[in-house]
Design a protein around this motif. Structure first.
Motif, PDB file in Angstrom:
ATOM      1  N   LEU A 367      -6.689   1.704  17.225  1.00 57.86           N
ATOM      2  CA  LEU A 367      -7.567   1.379  16.103  1.00 57.86           C
ATOM      3  C   LEU A 367      -6.772   1.437  14.794  1.00 57.86           C
ATOM      4  CD1 LEU A 367     -10.688   3.518  17.089  1.00 57.86           C
ATOM      5  CD2 LEU A 367     -10.566   1.016  17.076  1.00 57.86           C
ATOM      6  N   PRO A 368      -7.207   0.715  13.765  1.00 62.31           N
ATOM      7  CA  PRO A 368      -6.505   0.780  12.471  1.00 62.31           C
ATOM      8  C   PRO A 368      -6.399   2.186  11.900  1.00 62.31           C
ATOM      9  CG  PRO A 368      -7.984  -1.106  12.509  1.00 62.31           C
ATOM     10  CD  PRO A 368      -8.250  -0.333  13.773  1.00 62.31           C
ATOM     11  N   SER A 369      -7.340   3.069  12.243  1.00 60.77           N
ATOM     12  CA  SER A 369      -7.300   4.449  11.724  1.00 60.77           C
ATOM     13  C   SER A 369      -6.080   5.208  12.231  1.00 60.77           C
ATOM     14  CB  SER A 369      -8.567   5.210  12.117  1.00 60.77           C
ATOM     15  OG  SER A 369      -8.730   5.216  13.533  1.00 60.77           O
ATOM     16  N   ALA A 370      -5.424   4.700  13.295  1.00 61.02           N
ATOM     17  CA  ALA A 370      -4.213   5.356  13.801  1.00 61.02           C
ATOM     18  C   ALA A 370      -3.096   5.328  12.767  1.00 61.02           C
ATOM     19  CB  ALA A 370      -3.743   4.684  15.091  1.00 61.02           C
ATOM     20  N   LEU A 371      -3.169   4.373  11.833  1.00 64.07           N
ATOM     21  CA  LEU A 371      -2.152   4.293  10.780  1.00 64.07           C
ATOM     22  C   LEU A 371      -2.179   5.522   9.874  1.00 64.07           C
ATOM     23  CD1 LEU A 371      -2.566   0.527   9.777  1.00 64.07           C
ATOM     24  CD2 LEU A 371      -0.693   1.530  11.082  1.00 64.07           C
ATOM     25  N   ASP A 372      -3.311   6.227   9.870  1.00 64.23           N
ATOM     26  CA  ASP A 372      -3.416   7.430   9.031  1.00 64.23           C
ATOM     27  C   ASP A 372      -2.873   8.672   9.720  1.00 64.23           C
ATOM     28  OD1 ASP A 372      -4.475   6.190   6.801  1.00 64.23           O
ATOM     29  OD2 ASP A 372      -6.531   6.324   7.537  1.00 64.23           O
ATOM     30  N   ASN A 373      -2.440   8.526  10.980  1.00 63.00           N
ATOM     31  CA  ASN A 373      -1.680   9.596  11.634  1.00 63.00           C
ATOM     32  C   ASN A 373      -0.210   9.320  11.352  1.00 63.00           C
ATOM     33  OD1 ASN A 373      -0.699  11.594  13.475  1.00 63.00           O
ATOM     34  ND2 ASN A 373      -0.447   9.970  14.990  1.00 63.00           N
ATOM     35  N   ARG A 374       0.321   9.925  10.329  1.00 69.36           N
ATOM     36  CA  ARG A 374       1.633   9.531   9.809  1.00 69.36           C
ATOM     37  C   ARG A 374       2.266  10.694   9.054  1.00 69.36           C
ATOM     38  NH1 ARG A 374       0.851   9.255   4.421  1.00 69.36           N
ATOM     39  NH2 ARG A 374      -1.217   8.797   3.606  1.00 69.36           N
ATOM     40  N   PRO A 375       3.550  10.571   8.760  1.00 76.46           N
ATOM     41  CA  PRO A 375       4.164  11.557   7.859  1.00 76.46           C
ATOM     42  C   PRO A 375       3.749  11.289   6.416  1.00 76.46           C
ATOM     43  CG  PRO A 375       5.767   9.893   8.491  1.00 76.46           C
ATOM     44  CD  PRO A 375       4.524   9.607   9.279  1.00 76.46           C
ATOM     45  N   LEU A 376       4.011  12.231   5.559  1.00 79.88           N
ATOM     46  CA  LEU A 376       3.736  12.035   4.133  1.00 79.88           C
ATOM     47  C   LEU A 376       4.634  10.935   3.577  1.00 79.88           C
ATOM     48  CD1 LEU A 376       3.667  15.743   2.846  1.00 79.88           C
ATOM     49  CD2 LEU A 376       1.707  14.344   3.527  1.00 79.88           C
ATOM     50  N   THR A 377       4.119  10.193   2.613  1.00 81.50           N
ATOM     51  CA  THR A 377       4.997   9.306   1.854  1.00 81.50           C
ATOM     52  C   THR A 377       5.832  10.169   0.911  1.00 81.50           C
ATOM     53  OG1 THR A 377       3.441   9.000   0.036  1.00 81.50           O
ATOM     54  CG2 THR A 377       3.250   7.491   1.923  1.00 81.50           C
ATOM     55  N   PHE A 378       6.856   9.569   0.317  1.00 86.48           N
ATOM     56  CA  PHE A 378       7.719  10.350  -0.567  1.00 86.48           C
ATOM     57  C   PHE A 378       6.938  10.863  -1.775  1.00 86.48           C
ATOM     58  CE2 PHE A 378      11.143  11.091  -3.645  1.00 86.48           C
ATOM     59  CZ  PHE A 378      11.986  11.858  -2.857  1.00 86.48           C
ATOM     60  N   LYS A 379       6.064  10.024  -2.336  1.00 86.74           N
ATOM     61  CA  LYS A 379       5.265  10.459  -3.498  1.00 86.74           C
ATOM     62  C   LYS A 379       4.309  11.581  -3.115  1.00 86.74           C
ATOM     63  CE  LYS A 379       5.431   6.275  -6.328  1.00 86.74           C
ATOM     64  NZ  LYS A 379       4.636   5.198  -6.977  1.00 86.74           N
ATOM     65  N   GLU A 380       3.729  11.491  -1.904  1.00 85.47           N
ATOM     66  CA  GLU A 380       2.829  12.555  -1.449  1.00 85.47           C
ATOM     67  C   GLU A 380       3.596  13.861  -1.282  1.00 85.47           C
ATOM     68  OE1 GLU A 380      -0.395   9.812   1.057  1.00 85.47           O
ATOM     69  OE2 GLU A 380       1.359  10.671   2.047  1.00 85.47           O
ATOM     70  N   TRP A 381       4.802  13.759  -0.743  1.00 84.24           N
ATOM     71  CA  TRP A 381       5.637  14.967  -0.587  1.00 84.24           C
ATOM     72  C   TRP A 381       5.919  15.598  -1.947  1.00 84.24           C
ATOM     73  CZ3 TRP A 381      10.868  15.632  -2.197  1.00 84.24           C
ATOM     74  CH2 TRP A 381      11.452  16.833  -1.774  1.00 84.24           C
ATOM     75  N   GLU A 382       6.259  14.773  -2.925  1.00 81.16           N
ATOM     76  CA  GLU A 382       6.513  15.298  -4.275  1.00 81.16           C
ATOM     77  C   GLU A 382       5.272  15.977  -4.848  1.00 81.16           C
ATOM     78  OE1 GLU A 382       9.926  12.775  -6.553  1.00 81.16           O
ATOM     79  OE2 GLU A 382       7.973  11.790  -6.355  1.00 81.16           O
ATOM     80  N   SER A 383       4.110  15.377  -4.593  1.00 85.10           N
ATOM     81  CA  SER A 383       2.870  15.937  -5.160  1.00 85.10           C
ATOM     82  C   SER A 383       2.511  17.286  -4.550  1.00 85.10           C
ATOM     83  CB  SER A 383       1.711  14.959  -4.952  1.00 85.10           C
ATOM     84  OG  SER A 383       1.351  14.880  -3.579  1.00 85.10           O
ATOM     85  N   MET A 384       3.041  17.585  -3.362  1.00 84.81           N
ATOM     86  CA  MET A 384       2.737  18.848  -2.680  1.00 84.81           C
ATOM     87  C   MET A 384       3.604  20.002  -3.173  1.00 84.81           C
ATOM     88  SD  MET A 384       0.369  18.121  -0.459  1.00 84.81           S
ATOM     89  CE  MET A 384       0.404  19.472   0.696  1.00 84.81           C
TER      90      MET A 384
END
Length: 682
Positions: A367-384
């Motif tokens: 399903l398309p929702s499988a795309l949300d099982n993923r590593p963080l993007t670089f910007k998301e990593w920075e925001s954490m």
């Protein structure tokens, strides 16, 4: 007051006190990013440990590969024996991701082998963070940016056991199943429980000890820790927290809601595929998804359940996944070790994962929702990131720009050793010159490292040196982790005087005997001859007082010039410091030990003498990035017992020892040998 207690026989020396004070001041000032430029051998890990102790903040230490992560984990565990130091790396011994190759119309099913011991360490890491302790240090590979489930859902399912409190036995059993524990009354293993009347034995997924829960009616009468192998009772406790056996757990209510949402998405996606006349893809998707739904309804789990993590965690489309960062308190401190390697790796993970999954979605495998099982993007990593210290001998522009002047140098070694001298010689006669330098090094009992640009040149140079009577070895990418360790041991021992390769012995390798690094074709700009690579390669000679580097080149490139100028600047600072403090540099003394256990791996296959085992090397072997394939042990095959039953006893003891040391492939090999001998007896 800090909860951390650093234990070390040595006080900070050289540049360490200054670096520690500046980094700590930066943290208290609120600097979000800082950079520690720590050269090879300057004690960067000791500096990180002191910063953690002085600030008292829980810390996450990220490394770009498992081998260095294992080394950091061992060192920090030694520095903080009374505190909580945990290990969080990918738990796969082998992993083949699910994929679809369009050109061949070929679907590749996910295939994996999970290392149970590493899974235990991962679960222990998250349980330590949720236990309320503040003195937690977690050493992690970049796998910490992958989704692992919601911490709030995980925390809701924790079972609190306390003596004297009422909890019906059957309710406890059902709750354990919800936490992904399974009942097995005959084979007591990790993440299992067994029931004997009013006694429930539980082997937590994250613990080395098991728990015996004794009931008196519906009341918990006693809680006792015991050894799961021997049954020996160890300690009575008044309360115990049982954490889930998987990071992908959820409440029954959330699971029911998630299944409804998955079914809704399935219907919408089927309409889209049929409208596009993709009937095969639609049928495939419907069959696969309905099977997963039925599995989740029946047992609360299904293969590939992580592909439904968006619904299980209650996230919106496109929202970032929960990861290890979410389990930390807000004031945590992040160290990015070897940041020049780790930071680019973080940025590259998202793209590769997404391109593979888009193919699966388009062809009806997910399903398309499988795309949300993923590593963080670089910007998301920075925001954490709360506060971060980049640690590297060669920080990149990214780290320096982010630090905005919060830049700390650590270029004085506690040993007084200076940077190796760098000399540039013409490339025209580089091979003949290397031969002469090797003979000089051999007389001094030094080792030589030669780096070429191509595999073919490495092979030919190695053979040429051998033909001249020089003890040389070629280290290449086809050697597995254990073979590489064997070559390094022989190299240190003196079986080889020269080691030839392309891109080897860079970060984290310590060979005090190395006196000369010869870099062929140093003027060929590129990844292998960038200033970062040249710095890291040159640093391998920094453990020896006579260490020096020869760059063979017909011109001075920009990378070479920067490395030479920076090295001269550091040598000047180091020399002045040594003179001012009356320090006489000396070669680092490092005991030479066998790198593997001759009894388990096979002394004859590796020609290693008996002696004390180098546990650091074993740890590095166990988690080496390129995967481990332990060889059959000739020593085991040649053991002779008059009684085969005694031989089986010997094998079982060796198998348990291998498993305890996390050498699971070797343990499995011995298990297969046990089965063979048992068949012979029958």
């Amino acid at each position: 007051m800090s909860d951390f207690k650093l234990v070390s026989p040595y006080k900070p020396a050289g540049d360490q006190p200054k670096a520690i004070d500046e980094l700590v001041d930066g943290i208290w000032k609120g600097d979000r990013f800082q950079t520690l430029l720590g050269i090879t051998g300057s004690g960067k890990t000791r500096t990180m440990a002191s910063v953690i102790e002085k600030t008292g903040k829980p810390a996450l230490v990220m490394s770009h590969n498992k081998t260095l992560a294992a080394q950091l984990y061992r060192e920090l565990s030694d520095f903080f024996p009374e505190n909580c130091v945990e290990f969080f790396i990918s738990y796969y011994d082998y992993y083949q991701p699910e994929a679809y190759i369009t050109a061949q119309d070929k679907y590749i099913e996910k295939d994996l082998s999970i290392n149970d011991e590493i899974q235990r360490l991962r679960l222990r890491a998250t349980s330590s963070l949720l236990s309320g302790r503040h003195d937690v240090i977690i050493v992690s590979s970049v796998s910490c940016i992958y989704g692992i489930g919601s911490p709030s859902e995980y925390e809701q399912l924790i079972i609190r056991l306390k003596t004297g409190e009422e909890m019906p036995r059957n309710k406890l059993l059902y709750d354990l199943v919800d936490l992904h524990y399974s009942r097995n009354d005959h084979q007591f293993e990790r993440a299992k429980f067994r029931v004997r009347g009013d006694v429930v034995d539980l082997f937590p997924a994250y613990s080395e000890h098991a728990l015996r829960i004794s009931f008196w009616g519906d009341e918990i009468e006693s809680l006792t820790l015991f050894d799961p192998d021997t049954g020996e009772l160890l300690e009575e406790v008044t309360q115990f927290f049982v954490y889930p056996a998987s990071h992908y757990v959820t409440t029954k209510e959330r699971l029911k809601t998630a299944i409804d949402q998955i079914r809704d998405e399935l219907h919408l996606r089927l309409d889209v595929l049929r409208a596009e006349e993709k009937y095969i893809e639609a049928q495939r998707l419907e069959q696969r998804t309905m099977f997963d739904i039925e599995m989740m309804q029946e047992i609360g789990f299904c293969p590939g359940i992580e592909n439904y993590s968006r619904y299980l965690a209650g996230r919106k489309p496109g929202e970032r996944p929960y990861c290890l960062f979410d389990y930390f308190p807000k004031d945590f401190l992040l160290f990015v070790d070897e940041s020049h390697q780790t930071v680019p790796q973080i940025g590259a993970m998202y793209g590769g994962d997404r391109s593979r999954k888009i193919n699966l979605v388009e062809h009806g495998f997910r399903l398309p929702s499988a795309l949300d099982n993923r590593p963080l993007t670089f910007k998301e990593w920075e925001s954490m990131i709360n506060q971060c210290i980049f640690v590297s001998a060669t920080p990149s522009d990214y780290e320096l720009e982010k630090s905005q002047g919060a830049y700390v140098e650590q270029i004085i070694r506690p040993t007084g050793l200076m940077e190796p001298k760098i000399e540039v010689r013409p490339a025209k006669y580089q091979i003949d010159d290397i031969v002469g330098e090797v003979h000089k090094a051999v007389q001094l009992k030094h080792r030589v490292l030669c780096l070429t640009l191509t595999k073919r040149m490495s092979e030919e140079l190695s053979e040429y040196l051998k033909d001249l009577g020089i003890k040389a070895a070629y280290m290449h990418s086809e050697l597995d982790a254990l073979e590489r360790v064997e070559v390094l041991y022989r190299y240190r021992r003196g079986d080889y005087d020269v080691l030839v390769g392309i891109n080897l012995l860079r970060e984290g390798i310590d060979i005090p005997e190395l006196g000369l690094v010869a870099i062929l074709d140093a003027d060929k700009e590129g990844f292998l001859r960038s200033d970062t690579s040249l710095f890291q390669i040159s640093g391998r000679a920094a453990r020896n007082i006579d260490g020096h580097v020869i760059m063979y080149a017909d011109k001075i490139t920009g990378s070479m010039r920067r490395v030479i100028e920076e090295t001269e600047r550091r040598r000047k600072v180091q020399d002045e410091y040594n003179k001012r403090h009356n320090i006489i540099p000396a070669t680092v003394a490092k005991e030479l030990k066998p790198l593997v256990d001759p009894g388990l791996i096979g002394a004859k296959s590796f020609d290693l003498p008996p002696g004390e085992i180098d546990t650091q090397a074993l740890e590095q072997i166990k988690v080496a990035d390129d995967g481990i394939r332990y060889k059959a042990s000739p020593a085991m095959k040649e053991v002779v017992f008059e009684d085969k039953s005694k031989f089986i006893g010997y094998l079982k003891e060796a198998m348990r020892a291998a498993a305890k040391n996390m050498e699971f492939e070797e343990a499995a090999r011995i298990r297969d040998q046990i089965e063979t001998v048992e068949k012979e007896i029958k």
